[in-house]
Design an enzyme around this catalytic site. Structure first.
Site, mmCIF file in Angstrom:
data_model
loop_
_atom_site.group_PDB
_atom_site.id
_atom_site.type_symbol
_atom_site.label_atom_id
_atom_site.label_comp_id
_atom_site.label_asym_id
_atom_site.label_seq_id
_atom_site.Cartn_x
_atom_site.Cartn_y
_atom_site.Cartn_z
ATOM 1 N N LYS A 3 41.309 47.125 46.509
ATOM 2 C CA LYS A 3 40.498 48.050 47.303
ATOM 3 C C LYS A 3 40.796 47.868 48.780
ATOM 4 O O LYS A 3 41.030 46.752 49.256
ATOM 5 C CB LYS A 3 39.015 47.812 47.037
ATOM 6 C CG LYS A 3 38.083 48.719 47.833
ATOM 7 C CD LYS A 3 36.624 48.435 47.529
ATOM 8 C CE LYS A 3 36.270 48.827 46.121
ATOM 9 N NZ LYS A 3 34.812 48.691 45.864
ATOM 10 N N ASP A 8 38.984 44.570 42.803
ATOM 11 C CA ASP A 8 38.033 45.594 43.236
ATOM 12 C C ASP A 8 36.948 44.981 44.101
ATOM 13 O O ASP A 8 35.856 45.528 44.237
ATOM 14 C CB ASP A 8 37.413 46.286 42.008
ATOM 15 C CG ASP A 8 36.609 47.525 42.380
ATOM 16 O OD1 ASP A 8 36.974 48.182 43.371
ATOM 17 O OD2 ASP A 8 35.614 47.817 41.693
ATOM 18 N N GLY A 67 32.402 43.062 35.901
ATOM 19 C CA GLY A 67 33.377 43.031 34.819
ATOM 20 C C GLY A 67 33.877 44.376 34.330
ATOM 21 O O GLY A 67 34.488 44.436 33.270
ATOM 22 N N TRP A 118 36.308 46.324 35.542
ATOM 23 C CA TRP A 118 37.774 46.386 35.517
ATOM 24 C C TRP A 118 38.334 45.465 34.443
ATOM 25 O O TRP A 118 39.345 45.779 33.821
ATOM 26 C CB TRP A 118 38.337 46.045 36.897
ATOM 27 C CG TRP A 118 38.321 47.232 37.823
ATOM 28 C CD1 TRP A 118 37.442 48.269 37.790
ATOM 29 C CD2 TRP A 118 39.223 47.499 38.895
ATOM 30 N NE1 TRP A 118 37.743 49.170 38.789
ATOM 31 C CE2 TRP A 118 38.816 48.731 39.477
ATOM 32 C CE3 TRP A 118 40.304 46.813 39.434
ATOM 33 C CZ2 TRP A 118 39.485 49.292 40.569
ATOM 34 C CZ3 TRP A 118 40.974 47.373 40.524
ATOM 35 C CH2 TRP A 118 40.575 48.596 41.090
ATOM 36 N N ASP A 126 37.038 30.247 43.571
ATOM 37 C CA ASP A 126 37.300 30.865 44.872
ATOM 38 C C ASP A 126 38.761 31.302 44.932
ATOM 39 O O ASP A 126 39.663 30.495 44.672
ATOM 40 C CB ASP A 126 36.998 29.846 45.977
ATOM 41 C CG ASP A 126 37.014 30.470 47.362
ATOM 42 O OD1 ASP A 126 37.534 31.594 47.507
ATOM 43 O OD2 ASP A 126 36.511 29.823 48.301
ATOM 44 N N ASP A 174 35.909 35.112 39.623
ATOM 45 C CA ASP A 174 34.847 35.508 40.553
ATOM 46 C C ASP A 174 33.995 34.288 40.877
ATOM 47 O O ASP A 174 33.909 33.337 40.083
ATOM 48 C CB ASP A 174 33.968 36.601 39.951
ATOM 49 C CG ASP A 174 33.203 37.379 41.019
ATOM 50 O OD1 ASP A 174 33.550 38.544 41.269
ATOM 51 O OD2 ASP A 174 32.274 36.813 41.618
#
Length: 318
Positions: free
Chosen positions: A166, A126, A53, A55, A101, A85
């Site tokens: 990312k 991320d 958590g 970000w 998901d 998540d």
């Protein structure tokens, strides 16, 4: 080694605890924002692969902090943040959590429902796989995760919006760049100063979401048809695509690969700070419980030997 050994090795790990961030990765998003002004005009934001958590914390502090100062967004809209998540995550103020998901269309529909039918202004991700140490495998899995994040982004992001994710910079980075350029007019590969130079990690900052005319988002076929822009395939070899690269962060900032002493300021004694948010359900939780209860057998004891608890019993007096 001691409790403070990791603090001494990693300055951003220590600063994250001191400033109340759940992970050092918060500085990566902060440094990206310094360079690209990611939060300007953002009222609805989505954090994919959000756990633990950090970000989401940045989004909450930046966007809600602006709202608390009375700086409303366009048309006075209320700030809304959604974190997604598979793992459970400790609550954050002003952040709606979805345990789901990102490859499911139902997750995208739930995000839009929380935004009351409106698309998001910003989507960040991320997420990263559990690395194996085999670079080719890790780069491929990370690329697939990025494409999955991009696919759900096409369902929830407004035209002109921004996507940050990312990426592992490898030999196929030009292919990913070409795929992202289909949907965004501006794509830049950025490396925050808080990201270690020894790591192949970087972040793609995709601005001005402009999907192809007639494109319909589809979870079952996430842009793997190899129909890329012809302009990016005219050159051959390593010069086929030149991916823009930008190093983020002031040169005077801390170096993530350097070891700093615990006492940074003269006259100010170092004091250990516990992590802001310990893991909720770590995979080693059961092992810790067994160890505290003295229920683990000795590693060097062969089968049939008495366990540690039995060997520690005092001998009977003769």
């Amino acid at each position: 080694m001691g409790r403070s050994s990791k603090d001494k090795r990693d300055i951003y790990y220590r600063l994250a605890k001191e400033e109340g961030w759940r992970a050092r990765s918060a500085f990566k998003l902060l440094q990206l924002d310094e360079e690209f002004n990611l939060f300007t005009g953002v009222n609805r934001a989505v954090d994919l692969c959000a756990a633990p958590g950090s970000w989401s914390q940045v989004l909450s502090r930046k966007l809600r902090g602006r709202e608390e100062k009375g700086e409303k967004g366009d048309a006075g809209e209320e700030v809304k943040i959604v974190a997604v998540d598979l793992q459970a995550m400790a609550p954050l103020p002003g952040v709606t959590q979805i345990q789901g998901d990102i490859t499911k269309v139902s997750t995208a529909q739930e995000i839009i429902r929380h935004f009351e039918g409106q698309p998001a202004d910003l989507v960040v991700c991320d997420g990263a796989p559990d690395v194996t140490g085999l670079h080719d495998v890790d780069e491929y899995i990370q690329a697939q995760l990025l494409l999955a994040a991009l696919n759900i982004t096409t369902h929830v992001l407004k035209p002109g919006g921004t996507f940050v994710a990312k990426i592992f910079r490898g030999k196929d980075v030009t292919l990913l760049y070409s795929q992202l350029k289909i949907f965004f007019t501006g794509v830049t590969c950025a490396k925050p100063r808080s990201s270690r130079n020894s790591s192949i990690e970087a972040f793609v900052v995709c601005q001005n979401y402009s999907p192809p005319e007639g494109y319909v988002p589809n979870m079952s076929n996430p842009l793997l048809d190899h129909s890329y822009d012809v302009d990016f395939n005219q050159l051959e070899g390593p010069n086929r695509v030149i991916v823009p690269f930008l190093a983020c962060g002031d040169l005077s900032a801390f170096d993530s690969d350097r070891t700093y002493p615990l006492q940074l300021e003269e006259g100010k004694q170092y004091q250990y700070t516990p992590p802001t948010q310990p893991p909720i359900r770590p995979p080693y939780q059961q092992a810790c419980h067994l160890r505290k209860s003295n229920l683990l057998s000795r590693e060097d004891a062969p089968p049939g030997c008495p366990n540690q608890e039995e060997t520690e019993q005092p001998a009977e007096s003769t």
